[in-house]
Design an enzyme around this catalytic site. Sequence first.
Site, PDB file in Angstrom:
ATOM      1  CD  GLU A  91      10.939  -2.539   9.179  1.00 43.67           C
ATOM      2  OE1 GLU A  91       9.597  -2.049   9.615  1.00 43.67           O
ATOM      3  OE2 GLU A  91      10.461  -2.605   7.634  1.00 43.67           O
TER       4      GLU A  91
ATOM      5  CG  ASP B   8       4.967  -6.279  12.327  1.00 47.74           C
ATOM      6  OD1 ASP B   8       5.254  -6.623  12.582  1.00 47.74           O
ATOM      7  OD2 ASP B   8       4.468  -5.681  11.329  1.00 47.74           O
TER       8      ASP B   8
ATOM      9  CB  THR C  51       0.757  -2.666  12.932  1.00 49.32           C
ATOM     10  OG1 THR C  51      -0.646  -2.038  13.260  1.00 49.32           O
ATOM     11  CG2 THR C  51       0.662  -3.548  13.802  1.00 49.32           C
ATOM     12  N   GLY C  52       1.668   0.275  11.655  1.00 50.43           N
ATOM     13  CA  GLY C  52       1.548   1.164  10.560  1.00 50.43           C
ATOM     14  C   GLY C  52       3.026   0.897  10.157  1.00 50.43           C
ATOM     15  NE  ARG C  53       5.717   2.348   5.918  1.00 50.69           N
ATOM     16  CZ  ARG C  53       5.699   2.442   5.117  1.00 50.69           C
ATOM     17  NH1 ARG C  53       5.036   2.642   3.789  1.00 50.69           N
ATOM     18  NH2 ARG C  53       7.031   2.355   4.018  1.00 50.69           N
TER      19      ARG C  53
ATOM     20  CG  LEU D 265      -5.479  -1.506   7.269  1.00 51.08           C
ATOM     21  CD1 LEU D 265      -3.439  -1.142   7.342  1.00 51.08           C
ATOM     22  CD2 LEU D 265      -5.596  -3.107   7.473  1.00 51.08           C
TER      23      LEU D 265
ATOM     24  CB  THR E 289      -1.031   0.463   1.483  1.00 50.97           C
ATOM     25  OG1 THR E 289      -1.851  -1.146   1.273  1.00 50.97           O
ATOM     26  CG2 THR E 289      -1.804   1.156   1.620  1.00 50.97           C
TER      27      THR E 289
ATOM     28  CB  ALA F 236       1.214  -6.754  11.089  1.00 52.02           C
ATOM     29  CD1 TRP F 237       3.731  -7.581   6.513  1.00 51.22           C
ATOM     30  CD2 TRP F 237       2.961  -8.125   4.085  1.00 51.22           C
ATOM     31  NE1 TRP F 237       4.374  -7.759   6.102  1.00 51.22           N
ATOM     32  CE2 TRP F 237       4.100  -8.417   4.488  1.00 51.22           C
ATOM     33  CE3 TRP F 237       2.549  -8.887   3.473  1.00 51.22           C
ATOM     34  CZ2 TRP F 237       4.760  -9.015   3.418  1.00 51.22           C
ATOM     35  CZ3 TRP F 237       2.930  -9.698   2.023  1.00 51.22           C
ATOM     36  CH2 TRP F 237       4.282  -9.625   2.492  1.00 51.22           C
TER      37      TRP F 237
ATOM     38  CG  HIS G 263       7.554  -4.863   7.961  1.00 47.11           C
ATOM     39  ND1 HIS G 263       7.649  -3.627   7.816  1.00 47.11           N
ATOM     40  CD2 HIS G 263       5.950  -4.973   7.825  1.00 47.11           C
ATOM     41  CE1 HIS G 263       6.828  -3.074   6.840  1.00 47.11           C
ATOM     42  NE2 HIS G 263       5.674  -3.741   6.877  1.00 47.11           N
TER      43      HIS G 263
END
Length: 325
Positions: A270, A265, A239-241, A165, A81, A294-295, A292
């Site tokens: 990263e 997350d 859990t966003g960015r 979300l 996204t 969560a998705w 990372h």
Amino acid sequence: MTETAARPLRVVMLDRETISPETVLRPQAFPHELVVYQRTARDEVAARIADADIVVTNKVPVRADALEGAARLKLIAVAATGTDVIDLAACTARGITVSNIRGYAVHTVPEHTFALIFALRRSITAYLEAVRRGRWQEAGQFCFFDYPIRDLAGSTLGIIGDGSLGRSVARVGEALGMKVLFAAHKGRTGMGSLYTPFEDLLRTSDIITLHAPLRPATRNMIGAAEFALMERRPLLINTGRGGLVDEVALGEALRSGQIGGAGFDVATAEPPPADHPLMGLLDLPNFILTPHVAWASREAIQSLADQLVDIIDAFQRGEKRNVVN
């Protein structure tokens, strides 16, 4: 877009390994050559996209300098996204369409968000580690009370980000008997009664969860000044960015007790190097860091892949979907 007579369209995927190998990911509706790279370094991007008609990337940045030699490129399909890895202005100037994936994570991210909330609110990981250390035997009775346990029912959930979300998280929170607040944009007034002023949400929430995009206006939106406003010692969930929270200030807030715990997350780097601020918090019983993911439920990844293929197939037919530039 019209297929050239000289050769089939070349579709170049720059970082296939960021999507589960079990996932089917291949355009079907038109003749094409699919070139797949498991990973691509930044200094390899220009050469790899030079003769591409369509580029697929998840986390590999595509910047203006890499686009200079990509004369055939007409579509960049981002397998996510967020599109901050793409130089949108340069793409627009060159007539390159950029499309992203939407709505695929409306179950997986909220579920992961609440997994972190439950684990922290009930000190699940702290108790697990205590049991592993033999604390239960030392207690000499049927239970022990070393870490706090709190119900979610009746607590206040503050949500920063009111997209799909954030609203999915709100529905789960309401089902659990929580009072749900949506934050107004930081520094903005007059958004209406459905939104709580940003600072008021920080003061009154028991749990704060972040679902905002990373933009100049949202970078480090939670820092030392914001932690100082958190009167109820809330949990902070991201859990966003990476970059929405000042990670150094987070560590200070956790160690000083300004907040009750944090579940992240995402990180600014990263994978995070060993000296990253979040890595220095892993000894705390009230901090959880996941990589990372969560998705990344199996169902969500396949939904992402299906949508990605649909975007490419539609573009070849002359239809543009999920355009961001």
